[in-house]
Design a protein around this motif. Structure first.
Motif, PDB file in Angstrom:
ATOM      1  N   SER A  47      49.731  27.117  59.280  1.00  0.00           N
ATOM      2  CA  SER A  47      49.491  27.814  60.769  1.00  0.00           C
ATOM      3  C   SER A  47      48.731  28.861  60.041  1.00  0.00           C
ATOM      4  O   SER A  47      48.182  29.786  60.981  1.00  0.00           O
ATOM      5  CB  SER A  47      49.858  27.502  61.785  1.00  0.00           C
ATOM      6  N   LYS A  48      49.092  29.080  58.756  1.00  0.00           N
ATOM      7  CA  LYS A  48      48.798  31.220  58.199  1.00  0.00           C
ATOM      8  C   LYS A  48      47.284  31.077  57.839  1.00  0.00           C
ATOM      9  O   LYS A  48      46.738  31.459  57.446  1.00  0.00           O
ATOM     10  CB  LYS A  48      49.613  31.582  57.476  1.00  0.00           C
ATOM     11  N   HIS A  49      46.683  29.531  57.743  1.00  0.00           N
ATOM     12  CA  HIS A  49      45.696  29.893  56.806  1.00  0.00           C
ATOM     13  C   HIS A  49      44.607  29.378  58.496  1.00  0.00           C
ATOM     14  O   HIS A  49      44.443  28.174  59.165  1.00  0.00           O
ATOM     15  CB  HIS A  49      45.565  27.953  55.971  1.00  0.00           C
ATOM     16  N   ASN A  50      43.785  30.190  58.459  1.00  0.00           N
ATOM     17  CA  ASN A  50      43.023  30.194  60.101  1.00  0.00           C
ATOM     18  C   ASN A  50      41.354  28.832  59.282  1.00  0.00           C
ATOM     19  O   ASN A  50      41.281  28.428  60.518  1.00  0.00           O
ATOM     20  CB  ASN A  50      41.828  30.948  60.138  1.00  0.00           C
ATOM     21  N   GLU A  51      41.646  27.774  58.283  1.00  0.00           N
ATOM     22  CA  GLU A  51      40.716  26.910  58.346  1.00  0.00           C
ATOM     23  C   GLU A  51      40.891  25.434  58.789  1.00  0.00           C
ATOM     24  O   GLU A  51      40.693  25.043  59.213  1.00  0.00           O
ATOM     25  CB  GLU A  51      40.485  26.298  57.348  1.00  0.00           C
TER      26      GLU A  51
ATOM     27  N   LYS B 147      43.085  24.684  62.113  1.00  0.00           N
ATOM     28  CA  LYS B 147      43.145  25.081  63.923  1.00  0.00           C
ATOM     29  C   LYS B 147      44.865  24.766  64.624  1.00  0.00           C
ATOM     30  O   LYS B 147      45.636  24.961  65.265  1.00  0.00           O
ATOM     31  CB  LYS B 147      41.880  23.911  64.265  1.00  0.00           C
ATOM     32  N   GLU B 148      45.112  23.441  63.889  1.00  0.00           N
ATOM     33  CA  GLU B 148      46.533  22.847  64.231  1.00  0.00           C
ATOM     34  C   GLU B 148      46.990  21.960  63.254  1.00  0.00           C
ATOM     35  O   GLU B 148      46.437  20.926  62.535  1.00  0.00           O
ATOM     36  CB  GLU B 148      46.684  22.172  65.830  1.00  0.00           C
TER      37      GLU B 148
ATOM     38  N   ASN C 190      39.964  23.861  61.702  1.00  0.00           N
ATOM     39  CA  ASN C 190      38.755  24.905  62.400  1.00  0.00           C
ATOM     40  C   ASN C 190      37.606  25.173  61.737  1.00  0.00           C
ATOM     41  O   ASN C 190      37.039  25.598  61.141  1.00  0.00           O
ATOM     42  CB  ASN C 190      39.911  26.541  62.440  1.00  0.00           C
TER      43      ASN C 190
ATOM     44  N   GLU D 170      34.299  26.208  63.202  1.00  0.00           N
ATOM     45  CA  GLU D 170      34.177  27.538  63.373  1.00  0.00           C
ATOM     46  C   GLU D 170      34.294  28.222  61.746  1.00  0.00           C
ATOM     47  O   GLU D 170      33.721  28.848  61.761  1.00  0.00           O
ATOM     48  CB  GLU D 170      34.558  28.320  64.467  1.00  0.00           C
ATOM     49  N   GLU D 171      35.654  28.064  61.473  1.00  0.00           N
ATOM     50  CA  GLU D 171      36.133  29.353  60.786  1.00  0.00           C
ATOM     51  C   GLU D 171      35.599  28.894  59.458  1.00  0.00           C
ATOM     52  O   GLU D 171      35.273  29.685  58.499  1.00  0.00           O
ATOM     53  CB  GLU D 171      37.068  29.231  60.808  1.00  0.00           C
TER      54      GLU D 171
ATOM     55  N   LYS E  94      32.843  31.138  56.917  1.00  0.00           N
ATOM     56  CA  LYS E  94      33.363  30.614  55.545  1.00  0.00           C
ATOM     57  C   LYS E  94      32.573  30.764  54.687  1.00  0.00           C
ATOM     58  O   LYS E  94      32.165  30.884  53.087  1.00  0.00           O
ATOM     59  CB  LYS E  94      34.872  30.910  55.487  1.00  0.00           C
TER      60      LYS E  94
ATOM     61  N   LYS F   1      44.236  24.574  50.199  1.00  0.00           N
ATOM     62  CA  LYS F   1      45.456  25.453  51.543  1.00  0.00           C
ATOM     63  C   LYS F   1      46.205  24.563  51.285  1.00  0.00           C
ATOM     64  O   LYS F   1      47.364  25.573  50.808  1.00  0.00           O
ATOM     65  CB  LYS F   1      44.644  25.420  52.968  1.00  0.00           C
TER      66      LYS F   1
END
Length: 622
Positions: free
Chosen positions: A526-530, A532-533, A556, A558-559, A563, A580
């Motif tokens: 979860s620390k990776h913004n890519e 979401k859940e 995620n 959007e992220e 990127k 990731k």
């Protein structure tokens, strides 16, 4: 039960089996008058009740009693040098060195009631350190020696440890992390006579210093009175991230394990257990150390899995505590050799005949299968398998050749035994029945009687370390009794025997009995913004015995678009997420590494508090 990191079984080597023909075995000539008498005896045995068992409140009571009762008997056998013979350490020697070490810890290092980490392989000084702390010198924090360097450092910090006792093999790692542990007052090295030099000191040096104090009349260590309910052991169940739970155990929890086991299994001072599993786990430290110590048994320390066969043959244990993976491999290797010797047909005939005779009380299995016994040391009579499910046919085979096969069930939270097979009422396939002082019940059972296993026991932990919320989630009171949510799914038969039919609702159990907490891995993901859940689970794959650690991820988008650009296809998204995951895997010990990724396009099934309903989610199609 949490057991091992990588339980890699070496290539056992057994000699070719010759096996006598049935006609060559004198005991096959049966006196049918004896059969009749044996049959009557067998009927009486079926009505047997629990053994009287012990009634200890603290481990110090056990220590004092056994040290006096079995002073001249061998407690531990260890081969400190592979080229030398086995060293035998008596109960009296152990007692004297525990008292000396404890006296030095509280008088010379001023560590009484402090938290002290023990890390290292199974060796004499591990046993010595643990007993010393349980008898009043401090709070023991057993740590998995296989943890990576950063996790060892984190465990020491989370435990707020004032000292670390470590084996020589861990010296390099401890010296590295020591610089980042300003709150640790002392680092105590096993098998070292180094005098105090800064924060480092040798354990053997402390024993000698303690002896001088004791010989001068210092009785401070033995004068410590133990409160049975006092917090004496802290065990981190998995990893060391903020999500890992620390289990707090008392002297009563541990002593009750001994009391419970002695009511179901008859051991005598002539028995010898072999220590194979790591002592940082409560299964081995409680049932493989404290239990035999209370009975006056001896314990031989296996030099390592690749030495298990020669160690069995040299030390001749009568009992083995192990996990299914080891039993399965012994079964495969022995049977492969029997088949190679073209004796499989003969052995099957012997099994059928000796089983038939045993039903009327005539047991000649040890004579008939003597060659197998000799390869296992010649005296083996009990194998206890716990920590993970085992194929019932393997347990049946163990009993077919005349070795008592017992199973146990529990968790670190129950220190660990909650259920155990009584040796006078074996039932292969079951995880045993509630031990004396414990109750099991099934919560909200389905039409098959299956539901979550709830446990009420005197072995139940004090609670989770610095986590009141988790403790309240796991333990509830009802009619003055404390009940624990095990998270495991199973049912009870009419005789009260427990059968595990589902894995823990959260915990992933590997074949070697190691437990993996998904939340720990999910936290890192979860620390990776890519991402979401996500939800991590053990996936059952046809043809594979081991569960595949799988991450089900909602990307995620959007992220990712921001990127990596728009209009990416599914393969590109998959690769981004997998990259990731590879980063996360580098932070995990190998058995926790994610092996499979599933991209999820809809929402997870959740509770009103937005927690993923794992059970419901796993019922859905991928």
């Amino acid at each position: 039960m949490r057991i091992l990191k990588d339980f890699k079984i070496p290539n056992f080597k057994f000699p070719k089996f010759h096996m006598k023909e049935l006609s060559e075995i004198d005991e096959m000539k049966i006196d049918y008058e004896q059969v009749k008498k044996a049959e009557e005896l067998q009927k009486k045995k079926k009505t047997r009740k629990n053994y009287e068992g012990t009634s200890y409140n603290t481990i110090k009571e056990i220590f004092v009693n056994s040290s006096k009762e079995y002073a001249d008997r061998t407690f531990l056998l260890e081969k400190f040098n592979p080229k030398e013979n086995w060293t035998e350490i008596t109960y009296n020697q152990f007692k004297n060195e525990v008292i000396s070490f404890g006296t030095a810890l509280i008088r010379k290092l001023n560590l009484k009631d402090n938290r002290i980490v023990i890390i290292g392989e199974n060796t004499y000084h591990w046993y010595l350190s643990y007993m010393t702390l349980l008898c009043g010198a401090g709070i023991a924090v057993p740590v998995d020696k296989e943890l990576p360097e950063n996790e060892i450092e984190n465990v020491i910090k989370r435990a707020k440890a004032s000292a670390v006792i470590f084996s020589t093999k861990k010296a390099d790692v401890i010296k590295k992390v020591a610089e980042n542990l300003p709150d640790v007052k002392y680092f105590i090295q096993m098998n070292s006579d180094q005098e105090i030099e800064g924060k480092f000191v040798g354990l053997d040096y402390l024993i000698e210093e303690g002896k001088l104090l004791v010989n001068s009349g210092d009785n401070s260590f033995m004068g410590i009175e133990i409160d049975p309910e006092e917090f004496k052991v802290l065990i981190f169940t998995s990893g060391t991230t903020s999500n890992a739970k620390g289990v707090m155990l008392s002297n009563r929890n541990l002593a009750q394990n001994v009391n419970a086991a002695t009511a179901y299994v008859k051991l005598t001072p002539d028995d010898r257990l072999m220590s194979i599993l790591p002592l940082h786990h409560t299964y081995e430290s409680s049932i493989g150390f404290l239990l035999p110590f209370a009975i006056g048994c001896s314990v031989s320390v296996c030099q390592g899995l690749k030495h298990i066969v020669p160690d069995l043959q040299e030390t001749k244990p009568t009992a083995l505590l192990t996990v299914p993976l080891l039993v399965e491999n012994l079964y495969r290797k022995i049977n492969a050799n029997i088949k190679k010797s073209k004796k499989d047909g003969l052995v099957n005939s012997m099994i059928h005949l000796t089983n038939a005779l045993k039903t009327v009380g005539v047991d000649i299995k040890r004579k008939v299968f003597n060659e197998i016994y000799e390869n296992l040391g010649g005296r083996l009579r009990i194998i206890v398998s716990a920590a993970a499910p085992i194929d019932a046919k393997i347990g049946k085979w163990v009993e077919d050749i005349g070795i008592l096969f017992l199973q146990g069930y529990g968790l670190t939270e129950t220190a660990p035994i909650a259920a155990l097979t009584p040796d006078f009422e074996p039932k292969v396939g079951s995880a045993g029945k509630a031990v004396v002082g414990a109750k099991l019940r099934i919560d909200n059972p389905n039409e098959n009687g299956e539901g979550e296993i709830l446990i009420s026991s005197k072995t139940l932990m004090i609670g989770y370390y610095e986590d009141e919320e988790a403790t309240k989630d796991a333990i509830f009171e009802e009619n003055g009794e404390r009940w624990f949510h095990s998270g495991d799914v199973g049912y009870l038969d009419n005789d009260g025997f427990l059968y595990i039919t589902g894995r823990s609702k959260n915990v992933i159990v590997t074949q070697n009995g190691k437990n993996i907490y998904p939340e720990e891995i999910e936290l890192l993901l979860s620390k990776h913004n890519e991402i979401k859940e996500c939800m991590v689970y053990g996936k059952e794959v046809k043809g594979e015995k081991e569960l595949i650690i799988t991450a089900r991820v909602i990307p995620n988008y959007e992220e990712i678009e921001e990127k990596y650009g728009k209009d990416l296809d599914e393969d590109a998204v998959y690769k981004i997420i997998w990259d990731k995951i590879k980063e996360v895997n580098k932070q995990l010990t190998s058995y926790k590494a994610i092996k499979k990724l599933e991209i999820k396009h809809d929402e997870f099934v959740k509770t009103t508090t937005m927690k993923i309903k794992r059970f419901e989610e796993l019922k859905k199609q991928n």
